[in-house]
Motif scaffolding. Structure first.
Motif, PDB file in Angstrom:
ATOM      1  N   ILE A 247      -6.473   1.391  -5.607  1.00 40.19           N
ATOM      2  CA  ILE A 247      -5.694   0.178  -5.311  1.00 40.19           C
ATOM      3  C   ILE A 247      -6.613  -1.028  -5.216  1.00 40.19           C
ATOM      4  O   ILE A 247      -6.380  -2.057  -5.852  1.00 40.19           O
ATOM      5  CB  ILE A 247      -4.918   0.320  -3.977  1.00 40.19           C
ATOM      6  CG1 ILE A 247      -3.903   1.452  -4.075  1.00 40.19           C
ATOM      7  CG2 ILE A 247      -4.196  -0.980  -3.632  1.00 40.19           C
ATOM      8  CD1 ILE A 247      -3.227   1.770  -2.763  1.00 40.19           C
TER       9      ILE A 247
ATOM     10  N   ILE B 240       0.828  -1.206   0.000  1.00 34.95           N
ATOM     11  CA  ILE B 240       0.000   0.000   0.000  1.00 34.95           C
ATOM     12  C   ILE B 240       0.865   1.259   0.000  1.00 34.95           C
ATOM     13  O   ILE B 240       0.623   2.207  -0.756  1.00 34.95           O
ATOM     14  CB  ILE B 240      -0.969  -0.008   1.213  1.00 34.95           C
ATOM     15  CG1 ILE B 240      -1.984  -1.138   1.023  1.00 34.95           C
ATOM     16  CG2 ILE B 240      -1.682   1.324   1.353  1.00 34.95           C
ATOM     17  CD1 ILE B 240      -2.902  -1.350   2.202  1.00 34.95           C
TER      18      ILE B 240
ATOM     19  N   ASN C 111      -6.519   4.813  -2.243  1.00 36.73           N
ATOM     20  CA  ASN C 111      -6.844   3.495  -1.715  1.00 36.73           C
ATOM     21  C   ASN C 111      -7.951   2.807  -2.524  1.00 36.73           C
ATOM     22  O   ASN C 111      -7.931   1.592  -2.702  1.00 36.73           O
ATOM     23  CB  ASN C 111      -7.250   3.602  -0.252  1.00 36.73           C
ATOM     24  CG  ASN C 111      -6.044   3.900   0.628  1.00 36.73           C
ATOM     25  OD1 ASN C 111      -4.908   3.885   0.134  1.00 36.73           O
ATOM     26  ND2 ASN C 111      -6.273   4.191   1.884  1.00 36.73           N
TER      27      ASN C 111
ATOM     28  N   MET D  36       2.165   1.759  -3.442  1.00 35.18           N
ATOM     29  CA  MET D  36       1.144   2.243  -4.378  1.00 35.18           C
ATOM     30  C   MET D  36       0.819   3.706  -4.119  1.00 35.18           C
ATOM     31  O   MET D  36       0.636   4.494  -5.048  1.00 35.18           O
ATOM     32  CB  MET D  36      -0.134   1.395  -4.239  1.00 35.18           C
ATOM     33  CG  MET D  36       0.005  -0.004  -4.793  1.00 35.18           C
ATOM     34  SD  MET D  36       0.306   0.001  -6.556  1.00 35.18           S
ATOM     35  CE  MET D  36       1.844  -0.848  -6.659  1.00 35.18           C
ATOM     36  N   ASN D  37       0.769   4.062  -2.828  1.00 32.63           N
ATOM     37  CA  ASN D  37       0.524   5.466  -2.510  1.00 32.63           C
ATOM     38  C   ASN D  37       1.629   6.351  -3.052  1.00 32.63           C
ATOM     39  O   ASN D  37       1.395   7.480  -3.467  1.00 32.63           O
ATOM     40  CB  ASN D  37       0.406   5.657  -0.996  1.00 32.63           C
ATOM     41  CG  ASN D  37      -0.897   5.098  -0.454  1.00 32.63           C
ATOM     42  OD1 ASN D  37      -1.840   4.872  -1.201  1.00 32.63           O
ATOM     43  ND2 ASN D  37      -0.949   4.852   0.844  1.00 32.63           N
TER      44      ASN D  37
END
Lengths: 126, 233
Positions: free
Chosen positions: A110, A97, A107, A100-101
């Motif tokens: 994702i 996470i 979110n 990806m951020n």
């Protein structure tokens, strides 16, 4: 010979991750005997002291049990292994996470991407 | 076997007017595998020979097992020289018998077992062996001694990758890392890296860093190769 290691991180940790992987995938069954320190050292190509340290750390977290004079065994407690699996998964997902951020995905995006990917994989299998 | 211990205190060595080592001080008190790393001419061989009592230091003291080092210290030390140290006219078998007769701590069984597992023909003369096999035999003879201190000068140099791998595997299988100290010098840093407990960096006759390898990785996130670049450059 053996495993490829990233030399910038302690080898005993990498070896631990490798063994945890085998235990979580049940390639090593609960109650199964781990190779002796020297055997594993020769197999993966590291110093036996490193293997001892790995076993010691794993024993501290109760994933393995050392029986005096017999060797080191994977725990028979299914709950401990389940917890281990959960801890590793949590860790990986957190890292994922963050990653990806960093590339600017929210979110929602994702989870959207993740669902699509999983769906695709399932279809490919069928 | 008594626990291993090597102490160097302000050791310097000169060959005539040429300085080889200056002011080296360290103690190796823990068993395990130590790598002496440094460029050619940095004093690695001199250091090992001084530890083995084969050379005398010009200044400073060297102690092995709490006693000043002399030629008699060889009862505690197995030394593997880089030069050809075997009698070329002997067969492998004769060589093993010879070592068995000369050195009381030499384990003949261990030597023969190792030679068998390496598929070396025992009846061949040393001079008829290939370079790789000669190197293997030398390592076998060193590892067959039950002594607290093993010193190996460039055990891997000039050998092909397969032989090097073989030799490292033999070391891991036969050195008792809880009872013995093994000091080996090398420039094949990346290859020996996963086997080392400790590194000793040498440059121009001085010891620049003596540290545990896992500590390097934990504290600095550095591999031995990176540490070497930082320290030696």
């Amino acid at each position: 010979m053996g495993l490829k290691f990233d030399h910038n991180r302690p080898i005993y940790i990498q070896l631990m991750e490798y063994l945890y992987g085998q235990i979580c995938r049940s390639e090593m069954k609960p109650g199964e005997k781990l190779p002796s320190v020297r055997e594993l050292a020769v197999k993966v190509g590291v110093n036996p002291n490193t293997v001892s340290r790995t076993y010691m750390e794993m024993e501290r977290t109760h994933i393995v049990v050392t029986k005096r004079g017999q060797g080191t065994f994977v725990t028979e407690d299914a709950k401990t292994i389940q917890e281990l699996r959960k801890t590793i998964a949590d860790q990986q997902i957190d890292d994922f996470i963050v990653m990806m951020n960093q590339v600017g995905l929210s979110n929602e995006e994702i989870s959207q991407l993740m669902l699509e990917k999983l769906k695709k994989r399932r279809e490919e299998k069928e | 076997m008594t626990p291993p211990l090597i102490k160097l205190n302000q050791v310097s060595k000169k060959y005539l007017n040429q300085t080889a080592l200056t002011n080296i001080t360290f103690q190796l008190t823990k068993s395990g595998i130590y790598g002496v790393i440094g460029p050619n001419g940095s004093g690695k061989t001199t250091l090992l020979k001084i530890m083995a009592g084969l050379l005398r230091s010009s200044k400073g003291t060297v102690e092995i097992m709490e006693k000043p080092v002399t030629r008699l210290s060889s009862q505690h030390i197995a030394f593997l020289s880089e030069a050809d140290s075997l009698y070329s006219f002997q067969t492998v078998n004769q060589m093993v018998d010879f070592c068995h007769n000369v050195m009381p701590d030499f384990s003949k069984d261990k030597a023969l077992n190792m030679i068998q597992s390496l598929n070396i023909e025992k009846d061949k003369k040393i001079k008829h062996l290939s370079k790789g096999n000669r190197a293997r035999v030398k390592i076998v003879l060193t590892l067959s001694r039950q002594v607290p201190v093993l010193l190996m000068d460039e055990p891997l140099s000039g050998l092909d990758p397969l032989v090097r791998e073989d030799i490292l595997r033999m070391i891991v299988m036969n050195v008792d890392v809880e009872e013995q100290i093994l000091v080996l010098s090398t420039h094949e840093v990346s290859e020996v890296e996963p086997f080392l407990d400790h590194v000793i960096f040498m440059k121009n006759g001085t010891c620049l860093l003596e540290k545990s390898v896992e500590q390097l990785r934990e504290e600095k996130g550095q591999s031995v190769v990176e540490a070497m670049r930082e320290v030696l450059s």
